[in-house]
Design a protein around this motif. Structure first.
Motif, short mmCIF file in Angstrom:
data_model
loop_
_atom_site.label_atom_id
_atom_site.label_comp_id
_atom_site.label_asym_id
_atom_site.label_seq_id
_atom_site.Cartn_x
_atom_site.Cartn_y
_atom_site.Cartn_z
N VAL A 349 -35.06 -2.39 37.42
CA VAL A 349 -36.71 -1.96 37.20
C VAL A 349 -36.57 -0.39 37.31
O VAL A 349 -37.35 0.32 36.66
CB VAL A 349 -37.28 -2.55 38.39
CG1 VAL A 349 -38.75 -2.00 38.61
CG2 VAL A 349 -37.49 -4.20 38.23
N GLN A 350 -35.63 0.06 38.36
CA GLN A 350 -35.76 1.48 38.51
C GLN A 350 -35.42 2.30 37.27
O GLN A 350 -36.02 3.07 36.73
CB GLN A 350 -34.85 1.89 39.38
CG GLN A 350 -34.88 3.51 40.07
CD GLN A 350 -34.55 3.85 41.26
OE1 GLN A 350 -33.21 3.29 41.47
NE2 GLN A 350 -35.04 4.63 42.01
N LYS A 351 -34.24 1.61 36.60
CA LYS A 351 -33.61 2.22 35.39
C LYS A 351 -34.72 2.04 34.01
O LYS A 351 -34.89 3.25 33.36
CB LYS A 351 -32.58 1.58 34.75
CG LYS A 351 -31.59 1.99 33.60
CD LYS A 351 -30.61 1.42 33.41
CE LYS A 351 -29.89 1.93 32.24
NZ LYS A 351 -30.73 1.58 30.99
N LYS A 352 -35.50 0.94 34.01
CA LYS A 352 -36.61 0.83 33.16
C LYS A 352 -37.90 1.77 33.40
O LYS A 352 -38.08 2.59 32.28
CB LYS A 352 -37.23 -0.36 33.00
CG LYS A 352 -38.29 -0.69 32.29
CD LYS A 352 -38.05 -0.91 30.88
CE LYS A 352 -39.36 -1.10 30.05
NZ LYS A 352 -39.46 -1.08 28.65
N SER A 353 -37.97 1.80 34.70
CA SER A 353 -39.25 2.89 35.11
C SER A 353 -38.83 4.57 34.60
O SER A 353 -39.48 4.97 33.96
CB SER A 353 -39.34 2.97 36.30
OG SER A 353 -39.98 1.60 36.80
N GLU A 354 -37.50 4.85 34.95
CA GLU A 354 -37.16 6.15 34.72
C GLU A 354 -37.08 6.54 33.19
O GLU A 354 -37.57 7.69 32.60
CB GLU A 354 -35.80 6.57 35.13
CG GLU A 354 -35.71 6.63 36.82
CD GLU A 354 -36.54 7.78 36.99
OE1 GLU A 354 -36.48 8.55 36.54
OE2 GLU A 354 -36.94 7.83 38.49
N ASP A 355 -36.65 5.33 32.54
CA ASP A 355 -36.64 5.60 31.10
C ASP A 355 -38.16 5.81 30.50
O ASP A 355 -38.35 6.48 29.60
CB ASP A 355 -36.19 4.23 30.49
CG ASP A 355 -35.70 4.24 28.97
OD1 ASP A 355 -35.26 5.39 28.75
OD2 ASP A 355 -36.45 3.21 28.42
N ILE A 356 -39.09 5.03 30.85
CA ILE A 356 -40.59 5.48 30.53
C ILE A 356 -40.65 6.81 30.78
O ILE A 356 -41.62 7.54 29.87
CB ILE A 356 -41.54 4.10 31.17
CG1 ILE A 356 -40.97 2.86 30.74
CG2 ILE A 356 -42.62 4.46 30.92
CD1 ILE A 356 -41.49 2.30 29.41
N ILE A 357 -40.65 7.12 32.09
CA ILE A 357 -40.95 8.48 32.36
C ILE A 357 -40.29 9.18 31.46
O ILE A 357 -41.07 10.46 31.08
CB ILE A 357 -40.70 8.92 33.92
CG1 ILE A 357 -41.45 7.81 34.86
CG2 ILE A 357 -40.88 10.30 34.24
CD1 ILE A 357 -42.79 7.98 35.14
N LYS A 358 -39.07 9.23 31.04
CA LYS A 358 -38.63 10.06 30.35
C LYS A 358 -39.34 10.21 28.84
O LYS A 358 -39.49 11.05 28.28
CB LYS A 358 -36.99 9.62 30.15
CG LYS A 358 -35.98 11.03 29.49
CD LYS A 358 -34.66 10.30 29.82
CE LYS A 358 -34.03 10.86 28.46
NZ LYS A 358 -32.68 10.23 28.45
N LYS A 359 -39.50 9.07 28.47
CA LYS A 359 -40.23 8.94 27.21
C LYS A 359 -41.70 9.62 26.81
O LYS A 359 -41.94 10.24 26.26
CB LYS A 359 -40.34 7.33 26.56
CG LYS A 359 -38.88 6.82 26.18
CD LYS A 359 -39.16 5.62 25.82
CE LYS A 359 -37.73 4.79 25.26
NZ LYS A 359 -37.84 3.43 25.42
N VAL A 360 -42.20 9.51 28.24
CA VAL A 360 -43.64 10.18 28.41
C VAL A 360 -43.39 11.51 28.20
O VAL A 360 -43.99 12.20 27.54
CB VAL A 360 -44.22 9.48 29.44
CG1 VAL A 360 -45.37 10.49 29.79
CG2 VAL A 360 -44.74 8.04 29.37
#
Ligand SMILES: [Zn+2]
Length: 471
Positions: A349-360
């Motif tokens: 979950v953390q990995k997916k969340s960090e990935d979203i933040i990075k894309k934003v």
């Protein structure tokens, strides 16, 4: 690395500042009426800009002026002869701050009012006269001489030919079109139509022109050169063109490094105008039960450089989207589960969340591409929704996801977070859950009804439940 489209160079440029301090000036409202939603589009863009710069670690000094003396205000006062300038504008200044709060527009560092800068404006005009950029005419008014400022027109790309045509005349009104290009007014000598609005100064009895107000407030608070100046595209000419001329003539330094302008807002495909009956304020939308933040979400769903066509259909969609997001945040806040903490799940979950933040961040680094950033936000929302409905995560992981939403909210300023349910109320929620689990439906139904009367909606999920307050 943040790139912004600079209207001065008409290029996307890398935004860099020294010592992480960003000085921004945004033209604020002319306080003669309520702000319409077109004004609010420009202010919401400023909000995104300031929030994102802060998110990136910059120390932002943001000035938003309040134009509290200008032609439109004088006209409004003439129609309300029993009112005085201060009381009249105070009413709309208060209304403006209410709108800002409702739209969650981040507080500016300063909200200077033109009427508090009269002495500084007069001194500034004196300096322009001394330097030969301004001249006084027979009635006591002072004008800026376009022919003395060779770079005039660089922001709005005025044709040199236009410049010559108008250079012989003068214009005394605050607003005008390119066809009326002329020497513009800095100080307006008193005329009877000004009524009670005047100042006795060393320039004589009168009041300042609109354009000089912004130059003086910006230079007084932020110095000769600022990093970003923003405003709606309708301000490019003459307002911002004149600001450049006055400021650079005064200081002999570049006034603004980056000029950012947001596009017009259309209403059902038409321009907004009181005469067309399509002039909306936040108050009008609230009367129809719209959440002002749904309007903000609508603004964010369109790139600030593109024209946005406001329709009630699109606002309805945004209101529904926002309700769904807030509902999800309520579920994450009050997510109760028998699941134990699972490290592997947590890391995924953390990995997916960090990935979203990075894309934003990548989207916003590209000239604040908010619609693209929102697609990543929606992706994250469906990810979180599926985790909740499958009931596969523990409370701790729900809290982790909630923290990422709080992080995203610091950029968008959109969401409504709910209070945590704890103590006796939480114990009672578990009591209902256990009754249901042991098939004691009489107890579980009675407790559900009790929560319902408190405005709390219970959602059953595998191994647990969520409890959200009704939106
Ligand atoms: Zn301005």
């Amino acid at each position: 690395m943040l790139k912004l489209f600079n209207d001065l160079t008409r290029k996307k440029e890398t935004f860099k500042v020294q010592e992480q301090v960003v000085k921004i000036y945004s033209c604020g409202p002319t306080v003669y009426d309520y702000c319409h939603i077109g004004n609010l589009r420009a202010f919401s863009f400023d909000d995104l800009l300031v929030r994102y710069l802060k998110y990136k670690g910059y120390n932002v000094i943001h000035v938003r002026n309040l134009t509290d003396v200008e032609d439109k205000i004088i006209k409004a006062l003439n129609n309300n002869p029993d009112r005085n300038l201060k009381d009249y504008t105070k009413y709309y200044i208060d209304a403006f701050f209410e709108d800002c709060k409702k739209m969650r527009l981040t507080d500016s560092s300063y909200y200077p009012r033109a009427t508090e800068y009269i002495d500084k404006i007069v001194d500034f005009i004196y300096e322009l006269i001394r330097k030969g950029f301004a001249y006084k005419v027979h009635d006591g008014s002072v004008y800026f001489s376009l022919s003395k400022f060779k770079e005039y027109g660089k922001l709005s790309q005025l044709d040199k030919r236009d410049l010559k045509q108008g250079a012989s005349g003068r214009i005394s009104t605050d607003e005008y079109s390119k066809e009326e290009l002329n020497d513009f007014v800095l100080w307006k000598a008193y005329t009877p139509k000004d009524g009670k609005v005047f100042w006795e100064t060393k320039l004589g009895k009168g009041r300042p022109g609109w354009h000089i107000e912004c130059s003086v407030m910006s230079i007084s608070l932020l110095g000769s050169t600022i990093d970003i100046h923003s405003g709606g595209e309708d301000l490019i000419f003459p307002h911002h063109e004149n600001e450049i001329a006055q400021s650079e003539a005064f200081s002999s330094k570049p006034f603004v490094r980056f000029w950012l302008h947001s596009k017009h807002l259309l209403i059902n495909g038409q321009r907004m105008a009181k005469s067309l009956g399509n002039f909306y304020t936040i108050r009008d939308l609230e009367k129809q039960n719209y959440n002002p933040l749904a309007l903000k979400l609508l603004f964010l769903s369109c790139n600030y450089k593109n024209q946005l066509n406001f329709t009630f259909d699109s606002l309805n969609v945004m209101q529904k989207n926002l309700n769904d997001i807030n509902q999800l945040l309520g579920q994450l806040t009050n997510y109760f589960s028998e699941n134990q903490f699972n490290e592997e799940k947590h890391d995924a979950v953390q990995k997916k969340s960090e990935d979203i933040i990075k894309k934003v961040k990548i989207a916003l680094d590209d000239n604040l591409n908010s619609p693209l950033a929102l697609t990543h936000l929606y992706d994250y929302i469906s990810f979180a929704n599926s985790l909740i409905s499958s009931g596969e995560i523990s409370k701790k992981i729900a809290e982790l996801i909630l923290d990422y939403f709080k992080d995203l909210d610091s950029i968008f300023g959109l969401f409504t977070f709910q209070e945590k349910i704890s103590g006796d109320l939480e114990a009672k929620l578990w009591q209902r859950y256990n009754a249901r689990k042991t098939k004691d439906f009489a107890t579980s139904d009675a407790l559900r009804k009790e929560f319902d009367s408190l405005g709390i909606v219970i959602g059953d999920i595998p191994n647990g439940f969520t409890a959200t307050r009704k939106i």
